[in-house]
Design a protein around this motif. Structure first.
Motif, PDB file in Angstrom:
ATOM      1  N   GLU A   1       0.835  -1.214   0.000  1.00  0.00           N
ATOM      2  CA  GLU A   1       0.000   0.000   0.000  1.00  0.00           C
ATOM      3  C   GLU A   1       0.866   1.259   0.000  1.00  0.00           C
ATOM      4  OE1 GLU A   1      -2.191   0.310   3.644  1.00  0.00           O
ATOM      5  OE2 GLU A   1      -0.550  -0.455   4.845  1.00  0.00           O
ATOM      6  N   SER A   2       0.599   2.158  -0.915  1.00  0.00           N
ATOM      7  CA  SER A   2       1.370   3.396  -0.952  1.00  0.00           C
ATOM      8  C   SER A   2       0.600   4.485  -0.220  1.00  0.00           C
ATOM      9  CB  SER A   2       1.626   3.825  -2.394  1.00  0.00           C
ATOM     10  OG  SER A   2       0.407   3.991  -3.061  1.00  0.00           O
ATOM     11  N   LEU A   3       1.337   5.465   0.292  1.00  0.00           N
ATOM     12  CA  LEU A   3       0.704   6.541   1.048  1.00  0.00           C
ATOM     13  C   LEU A   3       0.300   7.653   0.091  1.00  0.00           C
ATOM     14  CD1 LEU A   3       3.301   6.696   3.940  1.00  0.00           C
ATOM     15  CD2 LEU A   3       0.986   5.833   4.131  1.00  0.00           C
ATOM     16  N   ASN A   4      -0.882   8.185   0.316  1.00  0.00           N
ATOM     17  CA  ASN A   4      -1.329   9.329  -0.479  1.00  0.00           C
ATOM     18  C   ASN A   4      -1.024  10.597   0.311  1.00  0.00           C
ATOM     19  OD1 ASN A   4      -2.629  11.023  -2.276  1.00  0.00           O
ATOM     20  ND2 ASN A   4      -4.642  10.708  -1.349  1.00  0.00           N
ATOM     21  N   ILE A   5       0.033  11.304  -0.081  1.00  0.00           N
ATOM     22  CA  ILE A   5       0.460  12.492   0.663  1.00  0.00           C
ATOM     23  C   ILE A   5      -0.113  13.737  -0.009  1.00  0.00           C
ATOM     24  CG2 ILE A   5       2.414  13.775   1.599  1.00  0.00           C
ATOM     25  CD1 ILE A   5       2.257  10.872   2.572  1.00  0.00           C
ATOM     26  N   PRO A   6      -1.057  14.439   0.645  1.00  0.00           N
ATOM     27  CA  PRO A   6      -1.615  15.643   0.025  1.00  0.00           C
ATOM     28  C   PRO A   6      -0.619  16.801   0.040  1.00  0.00           C
ATOM     29  CG  PRO A   6      -2.556  15.308   2.218  1.00  0.00           C
ATOM     30  CD  PRO A   6      -1.642  14.146   1.957  1.00  0.00           C
ATOM     31  N   GLU A   7      -0.841  17.761  -0.820  1.00  0.00           N
ATOM     32  CA  GLU A   7       0.019  18.943  -0.876  1.00  0.00           C
ATOM     33  C   GLU A   7      -0.239  19.817   0.357  1.00  0.00           C
ATOM     34  OE1 GLU A   7       2.450  20.148  -3.139  1.00  0.00           O
ATOM     35  OE2 GLU A   7       2.361  18.033  -3.636  1.00  0.00           O
ATOM     36  N   PRO A   8       0.808  20.461   0.923  1.00  0.00           N
ATOM     37  CA  PRO A   8       0.600  21.348   2.075  1.00  0.00           C
ATOM     38  C   PRO A   8      -0.315  22.521   1.711  1.00  0.00           C
ATOM     39  CG  PRO A   8       2.932  20.903   1.746  1.00  0.00           C
ATOM     40  CD  PRO A   8       2.222  20.370   0.550  1.00  0.00           C
ATOM     41  N   VAL A   9      -1.088  23.002   2.705  1.00  0.00           N
ATOM     42  CA  VAL A   9      -2.037  24.081   2.424  1.00  0.00           C
ATOM     43  C   VAL A   9      -1.753  25.337   3.245  1.00  0.00           C
ATOM     44  CG1 VAL A   9      -3.908  22.549   1.715  1.00  0.00           C
ATOM     45  CG2 VAL A   9      -3.654  23.112   4.129  1.00  0.00           C
ATOM     46  N   ILE A  10      -0.734  25.288   4.091  1.00  0.00           N
ATOM     47  CA  ILE A  10      -0.462  26.441   4.957  1.00  0.00           C
ATOM     48  C   ILE A  10       1.046  26.627   5.059  1.00  0.00           C
ATOM     49  CG2 ILE A  10      -0.538  25.041   7.070  1.00  0.00           C
ATOM     50  CD1 ILE A  10      -1.871  27.371   8.462  1.00  0.00           C
ATOM     51  N   GLU A  11       1.489  27.882   5.073  1.00  0.00           N
ATOM     52  CA  GLU A  11       2.919  28.176   5.127  1.00  0.00           C
ATOM     53  C   GLU A  11       3.204  29.210   6.203  1.00  0.00           C
ATOM     54  OE1 GLU A  11       3.787  29.781   1.296  1.00  0.00           O
ATOM     55  OE2 GLU A  11       3.844  27.840   0.293  1.00  0.00           O
ATOM     56  N   VAL A  12       4.388  29.118   6.822  1.00  0.00           N
ATOM     57  CA  VAL A  12       4.860  30.200   7.685  1.00  0.00           C
ATOM     58  C   VAL A  12       6.335  30.427   7.393  1.00  0.00           C
ATOM     59  CG1 VAL A  12       3.229  29.753   9.569  1.00  0.00           C
ATOM     60  CG2 VAL A  12       5.470  28.711   9.646  1.00  0.00           C
ATOM     61  N   ALA A  13       6.753  31.680   7.569  1.00  0.00           N
ATOM     62  CA  ALA A  13       8.176  31.995   7.417  1.00  0.00           C
ATOM     63  C   ALA A  13       8.868  31.674   8.734  1.00  0.00           C
ATOM     64  CB  ALA A  13       8.347  33.466   7.072  1.00  0.00           C
ATOM     65  N   ILE A  14      10.089  31.149   8.659  1.00  0.00           N
ATOM     66  CA  ILE A  14      10.839  30.795   9.868  1.00  0.00           C
ATOM     67  C   ILE A  14      12.267  31.281   9.710  1.00  0.00           C
ATOM     68  CG2 ILE A  14      11.456  28.474   9.020  1.00  0.00           C
ATOM     69  CD1 ILE A  14      11.070  27.500  11.940  1.00  0.00           C
ATOM     70  N   GLU A  15      12.830  31.821  10.802  1.00  0.00           N
ATOM     71  CA  GLU A  15      14.219  32.275  10.738  1.00  0.00           C
ATOM     72  C   GLU A  15      14.888  32.015  12.086  1.00  0.00           C
ATOM     73  OE1 GLU A  15      13.530  36.983  11.751  1.00  0.00           O
ATOM     74  OE2 GLU A  15      13.629  36.372   9.638  1.00  0.00           O
ATOM     75  N   PRO A  16      16.199  31.736  12.088  1.00  0.00           N
ATOM     76  CA  PRO A  16      16.898  31.471  13.350  1.00  0.00           C
ATOM     77  C   PRO A  16      16.989  32.744  14.198  1.00  0.00           C
ATOM     78  CG  PRO A  16      18.448  31.545  11.522  1.00  0.00           C
ATOM     79  CD  PRO A  16      17.075  31.654  10.930  1.00  0.00           C
ATOM     80  N   LYS A  17      16.944  32.576  15.542  1.00  0.00           N
ATOM     81  CA  LYS A  17      17.033  33.747  16.423  1.00  0.00           C
ATOM     82  C   LYS A  17      18.452  34.305  16.461  1.00  0.00           C
ATOM     83  CE  LYS A  17      13.110  33.197  19.528  1.00  0.00           C
ATOM     84  NZ  LYS A  17      12.644  32.936  20.902  1.00  0.00           N
ATOM     85  N   THR A  18      19.442  33.426  16.355  1.00  0.00           N
ATOM     86  CA  THR A  18      20.837  33.871  16.403  1.00  0.00           C
ATOM     87  C   THR A  18      21.612  33.238  15.255  1.00  0.00           C
ATOM     88  OG1 THR A  18      21.566  32.015  17.757  1.00  0.00           O
ATOM     89  CG2 THR A  18      20.718  33.945  18.933  1.00  0.00           C
ATOM     90  N   LYS A  19      22.809  33.760  15.004  1.00  0.00           N
ATOM     91  CA  LYS A  19      23.660  33.181  13.949  1.00  0.00           C
ATOM     92  C   LYS A  19      24.023  31.732  14.276  1.00  0.00           C
ATOM     93  CE  LYS A  19      25.771  37.335  12.005  1.00  0.00           C
ATOM     94  NZ  LYS A  19      27.034  38.080  11.784  1.00  0.00           N
ATOM     95  N   PRO A  45      -7.292  26.901  -1.017  1.00  0.00           N
ATOM     96  CA  PRO A  45      -7.603  25.558  -0.518  1.00  0.00           C
ATOM     97  C   PRO A  45      -8.924  25.548   0.253  1.00  0.00           C
ATOM     98  CG  PRO A  45      -5.785  26.539   0.724  1.00  0.00           C
ATOM     99  CD  PRO A  45      -6.127  27.496  -0.360  1.00  0.00           C
ATOM    100  N   ILE A  46      -9.770  24.584  -0.074  1.00  0.00           N
ATOM    101  CA  ILE A  46     -11.046  24.400   0.620  1.00  0.00           C
ATOM    102  C   ILE A  46     -10.914  23.168   1.507  1.00  0.00           C
ATOM    103  CG2 ILE A  46     -13.539  24.021   0.357  1.00  0.00           C
ATOM    104  CD1 ILE A  46     -12.629  26.728  -0.742  1.00  0.00           C
ATOM    105  N   MET A  47     -11.287  23.306   2.783  1.00  0.00           N
ATOM    106  CA  MET A  47     -11.131  22.222   3.749  1.00  0.00           C
ATOM    107  C   MET A  47     -12.463  21.524   3.991  1.00  0.00           C
ATOM    108  SD  MET A  47      -7.989  22.919   4.129  1.00  0.00           S
ATOM    109  CE  MET A  47      -7.372  21.885   5.452  1.00  0.00           C
ATOM    110  N   ASP A  48     -12.378  20.216   4.185  1.00  0.00           N
ATOM    111  CA  ASP A  48     -13.540  19.432   4.594  1.00  0.00           C
ATOM    112  C   ASP A  48     -13.557  19.447   6.123  1.00  0.00           C
ATOM    113  OD1 ASP A  48     -15.667  17.752   4.660  1.00  0.00           O
ATOM    114  OD2 ASP A  48     -14.562  15.925   4.197  1.00  0.00           O
ATOM    115  N   VAL A  49     -14.556  20.100   6.717  1.00  0.00           N
ATOM    116  CA  VAL A  49     -14.616  20.312   8.164  1.00  0.00           C
ATOM    117  C   VAL A  49     -15.789  19.529   8.739  1.00  0.00           C
ATOM    118  CG1 VAL A  49     -14.860  22.038  10.003  1.00  0.00           C
ATOM    119  CG2 VAL A  49     -13.629  22.624   7.904  1.00  0.00           C
ATOM    120  N   GLU A  50     -15.542  18.797   9.821  1.00  0.00           N
ATOM    121  CA  GLU A  50     -16.640  18.136  10.536  1.00  0.00           C
ATOM    122  C   GLU A  50     -16.648  18.639  11.972  1.00  0.00           C
ATOM    123  OE1 GLU A  50     -18.537  13.751  11.541  1.00  0.00           O
ATOM    124  OE2 GLU A  50     -16.398  13.903  11.136  1.00  0.00           O
ATOM    125  N   VAL A  51     -17.802  19.174  12.410  1.00  0.00           N
ATOM    126  CA  VAL A  51     -17.951  19.674  13.775  1.00  0.00           C
ATOM    127  C   VAL A  51     -18.970  18.794  14.493  1.00  0.00           C
ATOM    128  CG1 VAL A  51     -18.517  21.659  15.222  1.00  0.00           C
ATOM    129  CG2 VAL A  51     -17.523  22.035  12.963  1.00  0.00           C
TER     130      VAL A  51
END
Length: 522
Positions: free
Chosen positions: A230-248, A433-439
């Protein structure tokens, strides 16, 4: 006030010692004030499971008491046939109820020989099915289902063996890549310790050390019987954030840590933004990225600043167009000449497609891949707001070349210019991106929850009554409207509603909102 649980099978009460955080407990008779409730629930349990065994059903209907072993055998059969689901209760916060849960895993869940054999297919032939029976004498077949970076050992590959035997020092075929992997060490994993073992057989789950090219979802097998499980179905990411180191000092450590995390988790991506020169991390939701950032600090001792979450928008076109683009430069000596004509049309849901319709050698064959590469690279930043372009069919129909000045680089530039020009003419649009939400919410908050989902541009798909007066609401909601929803839902329902969310599809952004997004990016 929670002190323990009553075991319906054994007819005993289990009291937990809070001072030892649930490690110590005592088994006593059921309290007198709970005896009537126990009798009622015990009777329900027996009715639910006695049907699994005719002899025991007759014994039960005849008024005879069933033994603990007989009840357990019935529960096991019903669990394996999936006609019932055993439910246990406790408190994870105080570790209460852990021991009965672990006992139930052993008593009720199936072993690999209790369930049908795993099936896979011949590499490259999905219709040729291979059955991998749980037997040490069968050829090896197993799945790498998780990667993990251990600070002391290094790279671990968690491996489930469906058939055959694995031994230290042997080689196995990675059916997904076609390359051989040598098995270094085999570890038997426990909660907080591990032990080296020389071999493992069908049905075992082990960790392998030393696999160089295995990824999550790869199959390791005997090279005499190649099989892909069985192969895994990996969806494309839908959210991004910028990240940077605090120090050198954190810079190199951050890069190494992100590389390890990306290898472990195929739904987590790391990329660079050429325009802002930032590192972006992308995942499946706010919680996913929060856990990644927490692990950076906790496991890798890397401190980083994280920006606000950004939605991974996409761009596409809404009508066909044509572009005739010539890249010609002459600056003394050898110049640059590349000329291509492309026709572009929408390709909804099918991704990028490149068709070469060149005839008569107007563009030499060796330059065609360069045009394709130029188009694909240019599509990484679209024409509206710099988001990646998707779902385009590109047809290369004509062009020309120069005997001396043409080169792969010149046609690469011509291709990238042509796709930008064609997209501008083809009524480009933004996709979100549209999300399938269940509440799942108590009935009294249903109106509030639905009103809130509608206010977030959500479309309610269905409603379903659940046991205990709860309602399940399914809706499709844009991801951009779902930031902070967990906190909002808790406050609306006094913490009694829960929700799950997963990516469903991309959809066109309303015009007014698209303008705002473009302004924010410009």
């Amino acid at each position: 006030k929670f002190e323990g649980v009553v075991d319906l099978v054994r007819g005993k009460a289990i009291y937990y010692d809070k001072s030892t955080k649930g490690a110590e407990f005592k088994v006593t008779d059921i309290p007198a004030d709970m005896q009537a409730l126990f009798e009622e629930k015990h009777h329900e349990l027996l009715e639910a499971v006695a049907e699994e065994d005719e002899a025991l059903l007759e014994k039960y209907l005849g008024g005879e008491a069933l033994t603990e072993d007989e009840i357990n055998s019935c529960i096991r059969k019903a669990t394996i046939s999936r006609s019932i689901v055993p439910v246990l209760c406790g408190s994870a916060f105080r570790n209460m109820g852990v021991q009965p849960l672990l006992d139930a895993v052993v008593d009720y869940l199936p072993s690999p020989v209790d369930i049908p054999p795993m099936t896979g297919h011949v590499p490259g032939h999905e219709d040729e099915i291979i059955e991998c029976r749980c037997d040490d004498k069968e050829p090896l077949a197993g799945l790498v289902f998780k990667l993990f970076s251990d600070p002391f050992i290094g790279h671990l590959s968690f491996f489930r063996i469906y058939s055959g035997v694995i031994e230290t020092g042997m080689s196995a075929l990675n059916a997904n890549t076609g390359k051989k992997e040598r098995i270094g060490r085999i570890l038997k994993m426990h909660a907080n310790k591990r032990e080296d073992i020389k071999w493992a057989g069908a049905g075992d789950i082990v960790a392998l050390v030393g696999l160089k090219n295995a990824s999550t979802g790869d199959t390791l097998c005997d090279d005499k019987r190649p099989v892909i499980l069985e192969s895994l179905n990996i969806p494309e990411p839908v959210i991004e954030v910028a990240i940077e180191p605090k120090t050198k000092a954190d810079r190199d450590a951050l890069s190494a840590a992100l590389g390890k995390l990306a290898k472990e988790d195929p739904s987590f991506r790391v990329k660079g933004d050429e325009e802002t020169n930032q590192t972006l991390i992308a995942g499946m939701g706010e919680l996913h990225l929060e856990i990644i950032v927490d692990r950076l600090t906790r496991e890798f001792n890397v401190n980083a600043n994280v920006g606000k979450p950004q939605v991974a928008y996409r761009e596409t076109i809404s009508k066909p167009s044509k572009s005739d683009m010539k890249h010609a430069k002459q600056s003394g000596g050898r110049g640059q000449y590349g000329h291509c004509v492309i026709e572009v049309e929408p390709n909804p849901g099918k991704g990028y497609e490149f068709i070469n319709s060149i005839t008569g050698g107007v563009i030499p064959k060796e330059y065609i891949p360069a045009i394709d590469k130029g188009i694909q690279d240019a599509m990484k930043s679209g024409v509206l707001a710099g988001f990646p372009a998707v779902d385009l069919k590109v047809n290369l129909v004509f062009g020309s070349y120069h005997e001396v000045d043409s080169s792969e680089q010149a046609f690469y530039v011509a291709g990238s210019m042509a796709i930008k020009d064609a997209m501008n003419k083809a009524a480009p649009v933004l996709l979100e991106p549209i999300m399938d939400v269940e509440v799942v919410t108590p009935e009294e908050y249903l109106g509030d929850v639905m009103g809130d989902l509608n206010g977030r541009r959500g479309r309610v798909q269905s409603m379903e009554a659940r046991a205990g007066g709860a309602q399940s609401v399914r809706a499709q909601v844009p991801l951009a409207s779902m930031f902070g929803y967990a906190t909002d839902l808790r406050s609306r329902t006094q913490g009694r509603a829960t929700f799950t969310m997963q990516f469903d599809h991309y959809e066109r952004v309303p015009a007014a909102l698209a303008e705002e997004i473009q302004k924010a990016r410009s």
